[in-house]
Design an enzyme around this catalytic site. Structure first.
Site, PDB file in Angstrom:
ATOM      1  N   HIS A 169      26.853  34.486  47.708  1.00  0.00           N
ATOM      2  CA  HIS A 169      27.466  35.632  47.008  1.00  0.00           C
ATOM      3  C   HIS A 169      26.589  36.116  45.851  1.00  0.00           C
ATOM      4  CE1 HIS A 169      31.252  34.461  49.076  1.00  0.00           C
ATOM      5  NE2 HIS A 169      30.805  33.245  48.819  1.00  0.00           N
ATOM      6  N   SER A 290       4.516  53.922  37.540  1.00  0.00           N
ATOM      7  CA  SER A 290       5.368  55.094  37.393  1.00  0.00           C
ATOM      8  C   SER A 290       4.564  56.157  36.661  1.00  0.00           C
ATOM      9  CB  SER A 290       6.606  54.711  36.580  1.00  0.00           C
ATOM     10  OG  SER A 290       7.153  55.860  35.965  1.00  0.00           O
ATOM     11  N   LYS A 296       5.885  50.310  33.910  1.00  0.00           N
ATOM     12  CA  LYS A 296       6.420  49.966  35.231  1.00  0.00           C
ATOM     13  C   LYS A 296       5.388  49.420  36.210  1.00  0.00           C
ATOM     14  CE  LYS A 296      10.072  50.452  36.682  1.00  0.00           C
ATOM     15  NZ  LYS A 296      10.840  51.615  37.108  1.00  0.00           N
ATOM     16  N   GLU A 303      10.015  47.514  49.021  1.00  0.00           N
ATOM     17  CA  GLU A 303      11.017  48.594  49.045  1.00  0.00           C
ATOM     18  C   GLU A 303      10.853  49.486  50.268  1.00  0.00           C
ATOM     19  OE1 GLU A 303      11.958  50.460  44.951  1.00  0.00           O
ATOM     20  OE2 GLU A 303       9.968  49.594  44.767  1.00  0.00           O
TER      21      GLU A 303
END
Ligand code: ARG
Length: 472
Positions: A169, A290, A296, A303
């Site tokens: 979980h 970024s 970043k 992804e």
């Protein structure tokens, strides 16, 4: 030689190869709309291989002379070189890969070229081309899976003793070893590769000889063609052979599962590279920055792999829907099988390649993993098991540990950080040696059976996997 095939040859090269019964030329838009050469040209090598085998078979049964067969082979070999050197001019008017190559062959060698299509149709030809192509792609995909598996085994070995929290979980559950976690990914890929190998058996069946749908009047030798092309056997039913694309659907289904697995790895890599987890570092060359936030470093590869799972799932649905309710035998609908299939293979190969390339450079931050495992009472089950060892029924032990955890939450202490006196408030059977099971190392080492997280088991499985023939 009578020419009884579905596509009667015409002499004039400026008209359609099938133009005999037509009285007006194809509408320009319809011509482009119905053509497949834009995408099926990538089957050129397999189309030529299939044609050479077909010609050789025709020669064996006496339909072509040896000189005709040799001239066809030579012409096709030259066309292959031209295509590979970018010298082939593809024509929309010639519709597809088969007619583009056949027309070029006839230009080049004359009469013999026009005999090549004897005893076959584009229907069994395309079904053969796709199978030849897919068989090769499955082998390439399997190689990439195995390269990724090798990377996972190496990483598992390096980090066999490294401890991190295992989750259920997404809540801290029990301590596990990083090697064990990598081996979970490895096992998924074992099944993925098995599925591909199983699918390959059904891909490796020869449709050629089915002709348009009913077979052919020529005394062809399908077993010989099958042997020449490395197929296990010819297909048993001509109607089935030209029409079904279940092998492509099955392959794509296997691909969706591989992508599903890669998407799960991806999700974990994305989580683990976040500042909140900070479990691993991915090399800069696999990440991007970024344009606005200078700090970043984004895990783009995982992804994108996660995102690309969507298109492969979409391709599966496209192919299933394409096949659904198609009456026997070949329908033009099937021309739509190629782009989803090609896209599935390209996507899969790209994702596997990126992962296999990246795996050796995953940097593990063992200290952070350890800190995380110390939070969330990950050894609570070990304390319960310890109490069971002292003759307490498991349910009662669960209750006792639950109370100890509640105390830990209140006082901000992990179980291993409580004093013996504190622990004994919950049960007086607890004695000093409890601390052996409350440590992370004690916890993982105790799960020392087949499939368990103990470093000893992890190393055993790595060795076994490396000796497995599928990885060599
Ligand atoms: N381009 C076609 C395909 O991809 C080849 C077979 C066409 N056969 C036909 N009779 N139109 O399926």
């Amino acid at each position: 030689m009578p020419n009884t095939n579905d596509e009667n040859m015409k002499d004039q090269s400026d008209t359609k190869l099938w133009g005999g019964r037509f009285s007006e030329s194809t509408d320009a838009f319809v011509e482009a709309f119905t053509a497949s050469i834009q995408f099926d040209q990538r089957l050129y090598k397999h189309d030529i291989t299939g044609s050479k085998a077909h010609a050789q078979m025709l020669e064996k049964v006496g339909i072509l002379t040896t000189e005709e067969m040799q001239s066809i082979h030579q012409g096709l070999d030259e066309i292959l070189v031209d295509i590979e050197q970018g010298k082939m001019e593809w024509s929309i008017a010639l519709e597809d890969i088969h007619m583009n190559i056949e027309a070029k062959l006839t230009d080049r060698i004359g009469l013999a070229g026009k005999k090549l299509h004897t005893g076959r149709s584009r229907n069994d030809q395309i079904a053969t081309d796709i199978r030849l192509w897919l068989r090769e792609q499955i082998d390439l995909i399997s190689d990439e899976i195995q390269r990724l598996q090798t990377g996972l085994l190496d990483l598992a070995e390096r980090e066999a003793e490294t401890i991190l929290p295992g989750f259920t979980h997404l809540q801290v559950a029990q301590p596990i070893t990083f090697g064990h976690h990598m081996l979970a990914w490895y096992e998924m890929l074992v099944r993925d590769d098995e599925r591909l190998q199983d699918c390959r058996k059904r891909v490796n069946i020869l449709p050629l000889g089915a002709a348009a749908l009913a077979g052919t009047t020529y005394p062809i030798d399908r077993a010989y063609t099958a042997e020449l092309l490395g197929f296990d056997r010819p297909a048993n039913n001509s109607l089935d052979a030209v029409s079904d694309r279940d092998f492509a659907i099955e392959f794509t289904a296997a691909a969706t599962l591989i992508m599903t697995h890669l998407s799960r790895f991806s999700e974990e890599l994305v989580l683990w590279t976040s500042a909140q987890f900070n479990f691993i570092n991915l090399p800069d060359r696999f990440c991007t920055g970024s344009s606005i936030m200078p700090q970043k470093k984004n895990p783009d590869v995982p992804e994108l792999v996660r995102g690309k799972t969507g298109r492969v799932n979409g391709n599966l649905i496209a192919l299933l829907t394409l096949m659904k309710s198609q009456p026997l035998a070949y329908n033009k609908d099937n021309q739509e099988d190629k782009e989803p299939l090609f896209d599935t293979v390209d996507t899969l190969l790209g994702c596997l390649r990126a992962y296999a390339d990246m795996m050796p450079y995953v940097e593990v931050k063992a200290d952070n993993m350890r800190k995380a495992a110390m939070q969330g009472f990950s050894t609570a089950t070990d304390l319960a098991d310890y109490l069971v060892g002292k003759n307490m029924p498991f349910r009662d032990a669960h209750e006792v540990v639950g109370k100890a955890v509640a105390y830990g939450v209140e006082t901000s202490k992990d179980l291993s950080e409580m004093s013996l006196q504190e622990l004994r408030q919950f049960s007086d059977v607890i004695t000093e040696e409890v601390f052996e099971v409350l440590t992370l190392e004690g916890s993982v080492a105790a799960r020392d059976h087949l499939g368990g997280t103990a470093p000893r088991q992890v190393k055993k499985r790595i060795e076994e996997a490396r000796n497995n023939s599928s990885l060599t």
